[in-house]
Scaffold this motif. Structure first.
Motif, PDB file in Angstrom:
ATOM      1  N   ARG A  18      36.583  30.265  81.229  1.00 55.94           N
ATOM      2  CA  ARG A  18      36.875  29.446  80.050  1.00 55.94           C
ATOM      3  C   ARG A  18      37.772  30.191  79.081  1.00 55.94           C
ATOM      4  NH1 ARG A  18      32.167  26.158  77.230  1.00 55.94           N
ATOM      5  NH2 ARG A  18      34.041  25.357  76.228  1.00 55.94           N
ATOM      6  N   LEU A  19      37.435  31.442  78.794  1.00 57.52           N
ATOM      7  CA  LEU A  19      38.224  32.200  77.827  1.00 57.52           C
ATOM      8  C   LEU A  19      39.619  32.507  78.339  1.00 57.52           C
ATOM      9  CD1 LEU A  19      35.495  34.590  76.400  1.00 57.52           C
ATOM     10  CD2 LEU A  19      36.540  32.620  75.277  1.00 57.52           C
ATOM     11  N   ALA A  20      39.749  32.680  79.656  1.00 58.70           N
ATOM     12  CA  ALA A  20      41.086  32.875  80.221  1.00 58.70           C
ATOM     13  C   ALA A  20      41.944  31.633  79.985  1.00 58.70           C
ATOM     14  CB  ALA A  20      40.983  33.175  81.712  1.00 58.70           C
ATOM     15  N   HIS A  21      41.307  30.469  79.963  1.00 59.02           N
ATOM     16  CA  HIS A  21      42.003  29.194  79.771  1.00 59.02           C
ATOM     17  C   HIS A  21      42.202  28.873  78.293  1.00 59.02           C
ATOM     18  CE1 HIS A  21      43.367  25.213  80.758  1.00 59.02           C
ATOM     19  NE2 HIS A  21      42.327  24.616  80.223  1.00 59.02           N
ATOM     20  N   GLU A  22      41.188  29.182  77.476  1.00 56.03           N
ATOM     21  CA  GLU A  22      41.163  28.734  76.083  1.00 56.03           C
ATOM     22  C   GLU A  22      41.522  29.820  75.062  1.00 56.03           C
ATOM     23  OE1 GLU A  22      37.338  25.802  77.086  1.00 56.03           O
ATOM     24  OE2 GLU A  22      37.113  27.521  75.750  1.00 56.03           O
ATOM     25  N   GLY A  23      41.432  31.088  75.468  1.00 52.66           N
ATOM     26  CA  GLY A  23      41.530  32.192  74.526  1.00 52.66           C
ATOM     27  C   GLY A  23      42.808  32.228  73.711  1.00 52.66           C
ATOM     28  N   VAL A  47      29.856  31.985  73.258  1.00 52.06           N
ATOM     29  CA  VAL A  47      31.046  32.494  73.945  1.00 52.06           C
ATOM     30  C   VAL A  47      32.241  32.572  73.006  1.00 52.06           C
ATOM     31  CG1 VAL A  47      32.747  31.990  75.747  1.00 52.06           C
ATOM     32  CG2 VAL A  47      30.300  31.767  76.228  1.00 52.06           C
ATOM     33  N   HIS A  48      32.539  31.486  72.316  1.00 49.83           N
ATOM     34  CA  HIS A  48      33.724  31.454  71.455  1.00 49.83           C
ATOM     35  C   HIS A  48      33.515  32.271  70.183  1.00 49.83           C
ATOM     36  CE1 HIS A  48      33.876  27.698  73.905  1.00 49.83           C
ATOM     37  NE2 HIS A  48      35.060  28.203  74.159  1.00 49.83           N
ATOM     38  N   ALA A  49      32.290  32.270  69.664  1.00 49.90           N
ATOM     39  CA  ALA A  49      32.000  33.082  68.478  1.00 49.90           C
ATOM     40  C   ALA A  49      32.238  34.558  68.760  1.00 49.90           C
ATOM     41  CB  ALA A  49      30.551  32.850  68.042  1.00 49.90           C
ATOM     42  N   GLN A  50      31.732  35.037  69.876  1.00 49.53           N
ATOM     43  CA  GLN A  50      31.917  36.448  70.229  1.00 49.53           C
ATOM     44  C   GLN A  50      33.392  36.779  70.441  1.00 49.53           C
ATOM     45  OE1 GLN A  50      30.916  37.939  74.224  1.00 49.53           O
ATOM     46  NE2 GLN A  50      29.505  39.367  73.226  1.00 49.53           N
ATOM     47  N   PHE A  51      34.111  35.882  71.108  1.00 54.26           N
ATOM     48  CA  PHE A  51      35.530  36.104  71.370  1.00 54.26           C
ATOM     49  C   PHE A  51      36.307  36.241  70.061  1.00 54.26           C
ATOM     50  CE2 PHE A  51      39.808  34.300  71.868  1.00 54.26           C
ATOM     51  CZ  PHE A  51      40.321  35.121  72.867  1.00 54.26           C
ATOM     52  N   LEU A  52      36.075  35.327  69.128  1.00 52.31           N
ATOM     53  CA  LEU A  52      36.813  35.364  67.868  1.00 52.31           C
ATOM     54  C   LEU A  52      36.407  36.570  67.026  1.00 52.31           C
ATOM     55  CD1 LEU A  52      36.744  31.548  67.086  1.00 52.31           C
ATOM     56  CD2 LEU A  52      38.790  32.919  67.537  1.00 52.31           C
ATOM     57  N   ALA A  53      35.132  36.925  67.044  1.00 55.27           N
ATOM     58  CA  ALA A  53      34.690  38.103  66.300  1.00 55.27           C
ATOM     59  C   ALA A  53      35.354  39.367  66.831  1.00 55.27           C
ATOM     60  CB  ALA A  53      33.169  38.226  66.375  1.00 55.27           C
ATOM     61  N   LYS A  54      35.514  39.450  68.146  1.00 56.63           N
ATOM     62  CA  LYS A  54      36.172  40.616  68.739  1.00 56.63           C
ATOM     63  C   LYS A  54      37.645  40.698  68.352  1.00 56.63           C
ATOM     64  CE  LYS A  54      33.197  41.383  72.767  1.00 56.63           C
ATOM     65  NZ  LYS A  54      33.098  41.365  74.255  1.00 56.63           N
ATOM     66  N   HIS A  55      38.200  39.571  67.896  1.00 56.94           N
ATOM     67  CA  HIS A  55      39.597  39.561  67.461  1.00 56.94           C
ATOM     68  C   HIS A  55      39.710  39.509  65.940  1.00 56.94           C
ATOM     69  CE1 HIS A  55      40.250  38.608  71.733  1.00 56.94           C
ATOM     70  NE2 HIS A  55      41.449  39.107  71.538  1.00 56.94           N
ATOM     71  N   GLY A  56      38.700  40.010  65.253  1.00 53.95           N
ATOM     72  CA  GLY A  56      38.803  40.234  63.817  1.00 53.95           C
ATOM     73  C   GLY A  56      38.275  39.144  62.914  1.00 53.95           C
ATOM     74  N   LEU A  98      38.818  28.474  59.302  1.00 60.32           N
ATOM     75  CA  LEU A  98      38.934  27.811  60.602  1.00 60.32           C
ATOM     76  C   LEU A  98      37.567  27.280  60.989  1.00 60.32           C
ATOM     77  CD1 LEU A  98      40.312  27.095  63.317  1.00 60.32           C
ATOM     78  CD2 LEU A  98      39.830  29.447  64.071  1.00 60.32           C
ATOM     79  N   VAL A  99      37.505  25.990  61.321  1.00 60.64           N
ATOM     80  CA  VAL A  99      36.272  25.353  61.785  1.00 60.64           C
ATOM     81  C   VAL A  99      36.540  24.788  63.174  1.00 60.64           C
ATOM     82  CG1 VAL A  99      34.555  23.564  61.338  1.00 60.64           C
ATOM     83  CG2 VAL A  99      35.628  24.763  59.410  1.00 60.64           C
ATOM     84  N   ILE A 100      35.680  25.129  64.130  1.00 63.23           N
ATOM     85  CA  ILE A 100      35.859  24.645  65.496  1.00 63.23           C
ATOM     86  C   ILE A 100      34.601  23.950  65.973  1.00 63.23           C
ATOM     87  CG2 ILE A 100      37.559  26.427  66.078  1.00 63.23           C
ATOM     88  CD1 ILE A 100      35.330  27.912  67.612  1.00 63.23           C
ATOM     89  N   VAL A 101      34.792  22.924  66.793  1.00 62.73           N
ATOM     90  CA  VAL A 101      33.671  22.291  67.484  1.00 62.73           C
ATOM     91  C   VAL A 101      34.108  22.107  68.937  1.00 62.73           C
ATOM     92  CG1 VAL A 101      34.385  20.002  66.625  1.00 62.73           C
ATOM     93  CG2 VAL A 101      32.092  20.335  67.567  1.00 62.73           C
TER      94      VAL A 101
END
Length: 227
Positions: A18-23, A47-56, A98-101
């Motif tokens: 998913r992250l490879a596709h959406e990141g 999944v997305h929360a951790q990804f965005l946190a890792k990018h600041g 930024l707000v995501i759903v």
């Protein structure tokens, strides 16, 4: 949904794929937002929360499921993430840049009025110039391709799990049907369990109208994460 089912969803959703596709898309959203304060309205397994946190990003990640939040805290806790149990229609807190759903969450709501309530909640919490991103099932693509099935398997010693996700579009403006099934072998006996849902058909006209009614301007509507 039990914590066991949350873990099983994590397997069949394939976070790395998913992250490879959406990141890259998520990082683009973070770039065009006026700051790094992010609200993940329906985080599921984080999944997305951790990804965005890792990018600041400084992420507030919410879900209506206590089991999902417990799982996310355990498996995807990270500096910069605050996990909370909240209904995405509540609209408390902020402001967020930024707000995501994600994850077709809006399509899983019971009624279109619930979708509007989620937009209104996002509007109340968003900062001036902030970005709201909504991910829903692409019905045009789904109905062209027809029913889909996804299978994931996990083995550990003599134990084995097989998870199956089926999605069936009814077409002609009607919703899609989704089914999750699990077959689990404990070394002696196979056990089965499952769940079913109906996905609202949230089309372009409805989404754009709801955005306008709740005070948003539409930046774009995309059929895939490559924009």
């Amino acid at each position: 949904m039990s914590e066991d089912w949350i873990a099983d969803y994590d397997i069949i959703s394939d976070p790395a794929k998913r992250l490879a596709h959406e990141g890259d898309f998520l990082l683009w959203l973070l770039k065009i937002a006026p700051g790094k304060r992010v609200l993940d309205m329906a985080t599921a397994t984080g999944v997305h929360a951790q990804f965005l946190a890792k990018h600041g990003a400084e992420v507030t990640a919410r879900d209506i499921s206590e089991q999902a939040i417990s799982y996310a805290r355990t498996h995807r806790g990270a500096p910069g993430i605050t996990y909370e149990v909240k209904d995405l229609r509540e609209g408390v807190g902020g402001p967020f840049d930024l707000v995501i759903v994600m994850g077709n969450t809006l399509s899983l709501l019971d009624r279109e009025s619930d979708v509007k309530a989620a937009f209104e909640a996002a509007r109340r919490q968003i900062a001036p110039g902030g970005v709201f991103f909504v991910h829903v099932i692409n019905y045009v693509s789904l109905e062209m391709e027809g029913p889909r099935q996804k299978v994931a398997r996990q083995t550990s010693g003599q134990s084995e799990k097989v998870m199956i996700k089926n999605m069936v579009p009814l077409g002609e403006g009607r919703p899609a049907l989704i089914n999750f099934g699990k077959f689990e072998y404990d070394g002696t006996t196979w056990h089965t369990s499952g769940s079913q849902s109906v996905l609202l058909r949230l089309g372009r006209e409805m989404l754009e109208s709801t955005a306008s009614q709740t005070g948003f301007e539409v930046e774009g509507l995309y059929g895939n994460y490559d924009r």
